[in-house]
Design a protein around this motif. Structure first.
Motif, PDB file in Angstrom:
ATOM      1  N   LEU A 146      -2.952  -3.626   3.848  1.00  9.87           N
ATOM      2  CA  LEU A 146      -2.720  -2.212   3.557  1.00  9.87           C
ATOM      3  C   LEU A 146      -3.544  -1.340   4.501  1.00  9.87           C
ATOM      4  N   ALA A 148      -2.493  -0.713  -3.979  1.00  5.69           N
ATOM      5  CA  ALA A 148      -2.041   0.668  -3.788  1.00  5.69           C
ATOM      6  C   ALA A 148      -1.246   1.142  -4.991  1.00  5.69           C
ATOM      7  N   ASN A 167      -0.558   3.523   4.705  1.00  5.42           N
ATOM      8  CA  ASN A 167       0.165   3.035   3.535  1.00  5.42           C
ATOM      9  C   ASN A 167      -0.261   3.792   2.283  1.00  5.42           C
ATOM     10  N   PHE A 168      -1.573   3.917   2.099  1.00  8.88           N
ATOM     11  CA  PHE A 168      -2.068   4.631   0.928  1.00  8.88           C
ATOM     12  C   PHE A 168      -1.656   6.104   0.966  1.00  8.88           C
ATOM     13  N   ILE A 191       5.932   3.580  -3.404  1.00  6.14           N
ATOM     14  CA  ILE A 191       4.572   3.090  -3.183  1.00  6.14           C
ATOM     15  C   ILE A 191       4.625   1.765  -2.432  1.00  6.14           C
TER      16      ILE A 191
END
Length: 198
Positions: free
Chosen positions: A73, A123, A77-78, A65
């Protein structure tokens, strides 16, 4: 029968393999092992289950993660974190259920940031929360008495990736987290989040 540990080469994974091996036959795998499992390639899960099942239990201690300020972010990224730590674990359960023995179990991994976020953990907190939610939601639906739980550790003592934001957090040795994994595999509970070290 064998207990499968995915993510067996990490700090918690190695400790879990050691703890479980005192009671079970264990197959530990990761991205660099033979056989290999890579959550970005779900077909590696199918190959593993086809070649080595059935399993008494499946333990998942892998998944990556992102950790960065919210302003930095990106959607990517998520999506990357969700694909690895969340969907990787979800797909392990979905693809693996047919290959787990009656009364067997799945043990997944989340983390303390679900309930105690820090700067940079948006995240990680969201993805760990999704893992916990999946465990609670999936537990009533698994067939043949198969159980599912998650182990949610605080900061692992052996980790070398501490961030300043974790100052003041309790630490837990990987060997202690492994005992919670063993409890999940050997116990009777399902739909539980075992908070290790906090």
């Amino acid at each position: 029968m064998t207990v499968l540990v995915i993510g067996a080469t990490g700090e918690i994974g190695r400790a879990a393999v050691a703890a479980l091996s005192e009671h079970y036959d264990v197959l530990g795998v990761g991205r660099s092992t033979t056989p290999a499992v890579d959550f970005t390639r779900p077909e590696t899960l199918d190959a593993l289950f086809a070649d080595h099942a059935p399993f008494e239990a499946v333990v998942v201690l892998g998944g990556e993660i992102p950790f960065a300020p919210l302003s930095e972010l990106t959607r990517e990224n998520f999506e990357s974190g969700l694909a690895s730590k969340f969907l990787g674990q979800v797909e392990t359960v979905q693809r693996g259920t047919a290959h787990v023995a009656d009364g067997g179990s799945f043990t997944l991994v989340s983390g303390i940031l679900t309930d105690h976020p820090v700067a940079g953990s948006a995240a990680a907190s969201a993805i760990n929360s999704a893992v916990n939610g999946f465990v609670v939601g999936a537990a009533p639906e698994l067939p043949r008495g198969i159980r599912i739980n998650a182990v949610s550790p605080t900061v692992v003592t052996e980790s070398v990736q501490y961030h300043g934001a974790f100052r003041g957090f309790a630490q837990v040795p990987a060997a202690e987290v492994a005992q919670w994994v063993l409890r999940s595999v050997a116990g009777e509970q399902t739909g539980q989040i075992f908070r290790a070290g906090w």
